[in-house]
Write an enzyme that holds these catalytic residues in place. Structure first.
Site, PDB file in Angstrom:
ATOM      1  N   HIS A   1       8.338  25.235 -24.757  1.00  0.00           N
ATOM      2  CA  HIS A   1       9.453  25.730 -24.681  1.00  0.00           C
ATOM      3  C   HIS A   1      10.423  26.568 -23.744  1.00  0.00           C
ATOM      4  O   HIS A   1      10.616  27.006 -22.327  1.00  0.00           O
ATOM      5  CB  HIS A   1      10.252  25.552 -25.821  1.00  0.00           C
ATOM      6  CG  HIS A   1      11.858  25.915 -25.557  1.00  0.00           C
ATOM      7  ND1 HIS A   1      12.595  24.990 -25.315  1.00  0.00           N
ATOM      8  CD2 HIS A   1      13.173  26.978 -25.611  1.00  0.00           C
ATOM      9  CE1 HIS A   1      14.016  25.288 -25.512  1.00  0.00           C
ATOM     10  NE2 HIS A   1      13.467  26.656 -25.568  1.00  0.00           N
TER      11      HIS A   1
ATOM     12  N   ASP B   1      17.769  25.184 -20.968  1.00  0.00           N
ATOM     13  CA  ASP B   1      18.019  25.342 -22.726  1.00  0.00           C
ATOM     14  C   ASP B   1      18.930  25.198 -22.447  1.00  0.00           C
ATOM     15  O   ASP B   1      20.137  24.756 -21.924  1.00  0.00           O
ATOM     16  CB  ASP B   1      17.592  26.544 -23.224  1.00  0.00           C
ATOM     17  CG  ASP B   1      17.402  26.652 -24.605  1.00  0.00           C
ATOM     18  OD1 ASP B   1      16.926  26.336 -25.583  1.00  0.00           O
ATOM     19  OD2 ASP B   1      18.643  27.573 -25.225  1.00  0.00           O
TER      20      ASP B   1
ATOM     21  N   TYR C   1      26.304  27.390 -30.128  1.00  0.00           N
ATOM     22  CA  TYR C   1      25.343  26.589 -31.032  1.00  0.00           C
ATOM     23  C   TYR C   1      28.126  26.409 -31.317  1.00  0.00           C
ATOM     24  O   TYR C   1      26.923  25.649 -32.005  1.00  0.00           O
ATOM     25  CB  TYR C   1      24.751  27.404 -31.612  1.00  0.00           C
ATOM     26  CG  TYR C   1      23.443  27.059 -31.116  1.00  0.00           C
ATOM     27  CD1 TYR C   1      22.988  26.211 -30.907  1.00  0.00           C
ATOM     28  CD2 TYR C   1      23.152  28.252 -30.710  1.00  0.00           C
ATOM     29  CE1 TYR C   1      21.492  26.688 -30.160  1.00  0.00           C
ATOM     30  CE2 TYR C   1      22.090  29.032 -29.824  1.00  0.00           C
ATOM     31  CZ  TYR C   1      21.281  27.598 -29.440  1.00  0.00           C
ATOM     32  OH  TYR C   1      19.683  27.602 -29.630  1.00  0.00           O
TER      33      TYR C   1
END
Length: 663
Positions: A630, A402, A563
């Site tokens: 994921h 990730d 982010y």
């Protein structure tokens, strides 16, 4: 004690039909059996009837398996004890005796018969009881054999004999079974007739004991007890330390003599002639599934080494470490912790690597500064370089997942001299386009809309921190627990937009899932999802509580700040040297060995995003796990470990770097 196994196959159209069938079966089962375990796929069944991980099956074709203990007077084993030689490790010393006898042309069983002739005072037995060290025992054993033989071969050496005994291999099936038993709360123990090795070759025994201590709750060594198997004192010592009574313990050994001794003490005992059959016996006596592929051993936070490195004033990075050998550093993603690598850390350490898994900045026990810029890829990369410097590591293999995957690719581009190799799980190399603002790209890809929702400080934090248990249970789910269970393999052929509609129309309390698109319109990531959600099969209650503890410390601001540097990261990467290719996305090639592992059921980091990476990374190896979502490290740990270990061994072998596996 005996078992009745009822095995049937049914084809069903709806989850309700499956539930009705199981309710009927449940009602037929008397409540007196000691153990009942129903295995099936849907969460609704798993949470209603059992804590056992569900079978993974793509359609409504389910196997229902009932294990019903019929002997009401018996109790399940609370502890499983293994004999070392011939069970946990191969081969048995007697086999080594026979091998040496064949080489020296000695009569069959000459060495063992010589030992037995000496009675309890022979050198080997006294060493096993701790009355002699190995260096003291070897000349005495050699003298005993010379005295017994009429024409002793000049080349015979007790030292050579014990060098042969030291060449053991671990039985992986037994180690995996021990890990599974421990996860189910069943204690495990190894009883070993073994000596104190003070010879120059003692490192082999040290490695043997190290592996045993890390895989079993207790290791009882005869030389420390002052008694040897099959003497009762060895069993009594183990039972006392395990705090179990003899009828609650199960003993397995290849020695019939020790099996009879255990039974005389009231223990249930199994004579091991075939490991697979022995595992089935353990299943019967513990109610724990052990045959077939097992979930790898994981590291308990309380049983792994922890450390801290200050990378700049006021900022420290927490990490865990295991093993020795070439260093491998594991970088987790959002919203995780070092603990997300719990199944990989022991496996890589056993394979011969020094494994380091940090809490990335903003997570867990690492510092979580509030400043958004602290989490830019430039700053995070520099922090990682400083982290390596302070640990004295000149070069490392980085493995990321990730956001950790993005970081390791950027390290490979911007600090290539510090990396021996690089690997990423799920996250491909996204090249920076100097002609296109990355925020525009996010807006153009619906599945990335959640990242736009994360931009405003405080908004996503409020939603994610409101109920940590709910947040983590909603995020940590397996691919087989989603819409695929309703529609079967046909989902694999549908466009993502249609899958999204199916997810929204088939949402139930037993199968909630987070949809990454449409988040801004809904006003939140979890809007419309139930408050009370089931826990996924890949997330044990203990793991859930550990994650809750970790996110209680610093919350989600730090993790979300990763982010919030999209444009800053873009400007930094565009400022780096670029390749000579004419394309807008050209960049300097990554020439080091690299691994890209894709997951077929990741609904955000799609495998197709990795297409063409070979153009930038010519030395790229690929791995793919089709039936995986994921959370690759948790959903398919055994498959992932095989991919990682195979690749790591290969690249180190090509670089002529020695790796010494423990197993």
């Amino acid at each position: 004690m005996f078992w009745l196994i009822r095995h049937c196959q049914v084809t069903l159209q709806t989850v309700q039909e499956l539930n009705d069938v199981l309710v009927q079966i449940w009602e037929e089962i008397p409540r007196t059996p000691s153990v009942i375990s129903l295995r099936a796929c849907p969460n609704i069944v798993r949470h209603a009837y059992t804590d056992v991980e569900p079978i993974q099956t793509p359609e409504y074709h389910f196997e229902l398996l009932q294990w019903i203990l019929l002997d009401k007077s018996s109790t399940m084993s609370k502890a499983v004890l293994f004999g070392l030689w011939g069970g946990v490790v191969t081969t048995h010393p007697l086999k080594s005796f026979q091998k040496v006898e064949e080489v020296l042309n000695l009569p069959k069983d000459f060495i063992w018969n010589t030992v037995l002739k000496g009675g309890n005072e022979n050198a080997l037995f006294r060493a096993e009881r701790g009355k002699l060290t190995l260096s003291q025992m070897l000349p005495e054993l050699e003298a005993e054999c010379q005295k017994e033989a009429k024409s002793q071969p000049a080349q015979f050496s007790a030292q050579v004999l014990f060098n042969e005994i030291r060449q053991v291999e671990f039985n992986r099936a037994v180690l995996d079974a021990a890990a599974t038993l421990r996860r189910q709360g069943i204690t495990t123990c190894v009883l070993a007739n073994i000596w104190v090795d003070d010879t120059p070759q003692r490192d082999s025994i040290a490695k043997l004991l190290s592996v045993l201590e890390s895989h079993f709750d207790l290791v009882v060594r005869s030389c420390q007890v002052g008694a040897k198997l099959p003497e009762a004192a060895v069993f009594h010592s183990a039972l006392e330390k395990l705090n179990v009574k003899a009828p609650e313990a199960l003993w397995l050994d290849i020695s019939e003599e020790s099996v009879k001794a255990a039974e005389s003490l009231g223990m249930t005992a199994v004579h091991v002639t075939d490991i697979n059959e022995a595992l089935k016996k353990i299943e019967q006596h513990t109610g724990t599934k052990l045959t077939g592929e097992q979930t790898p051993r994981f590291c308990d936070p309380e049983e792994v080494s922890h450390g801290y490195v200050t990378v700049k004033p006021g900022v420290k990075i927490h990490y865990v470490e295991m093993g020795d050998g070439p260093p491998v550093l594991l970088c987790h993603g959002f919203p995780e912790s070092w603990f997300s690598w719990r199944y990989q850390i022991p496996a890589l350490a056993d394979a011969g690597f020094r494994v380091i898994a940090p809490d990335m900045k903003g997570y867990g026990d690492s510092s979580a500064p509030a400043d958004i810029e602290e989490y830019s890829q430039e700053n995070l990369s520099q922090d990682l370089v400083t982290f390596l410097d302070k640990l004295g590591i000149a070069q490392v293999t980085l493995v990321g997942h990730d956001w950790g995957g993005s970081l390791v690719w950027n390290m490979a581009q911007c600090h290539p001299e510090r990396l021996r190799a690089v690997a990423s799980l799920n996250t491909p190399l996204f090249l920076a386009d100097p002609n296109k603002n990355p925020m525009e790209r996010l807006k153009s890809v619906p599945i990335f809309e959640y990242q736009l929702y994360f931009q405003e400080p405080g908004v996503a934090e409020a939603e994610l921190e409101r109920n940590l248990a709910r947040t983590l249970k909603l995020l940590f789910t397996a691919s087989y627990e989603t819409v695929r269970r309703f529609y079967g393999k046909v989902v694999d052929c549908l466009p993502y937009a249609i899958i999204t509609v199916l997810c929204e129309t088939q949402m139930t309390e037993s199968t909630p899932q987070v949809i990454s698109s449409g988040v801004l319109k809904k006003g939140g990531l979890f809007v419309g999802l139930p408050e009370d959600v089931p826990r996924s099969a890949i997330l044990s209650e203990e793991a859930l509580q550990y994650y809750i503890q970790q996110f209680t410390k610093s919350g989600f601001r730090g993790p979300l700040n990763w982010y919030r540097n999209v444009e800053r990261n873009w400007r930094w990467l565009c400022s780096r040297p670029r390749g000579k290719a004419s394309g807008a996305l050209s960049c300097m090639q990554i020439l080091m060995p690299a691994l890209m592992v894709t997951a077929g059921k990741d609904r955000v980091l799609l495998p197709s995003f990795s297409t063409g990476m070979e153009n930038t990374i010519p030395n790229l190896t690929r791995g793919h796990i089709e039936d995986c979502g994921h959370w690759t490290q948790m959903e398919r740990p055994a498959e992932l470990n095989k991919i990682l270990i195979s690749w790591l061994k290969e690249i180190h072998q090509k670089a002529s770097i020695s790796v010494f596996p423990k197993l």
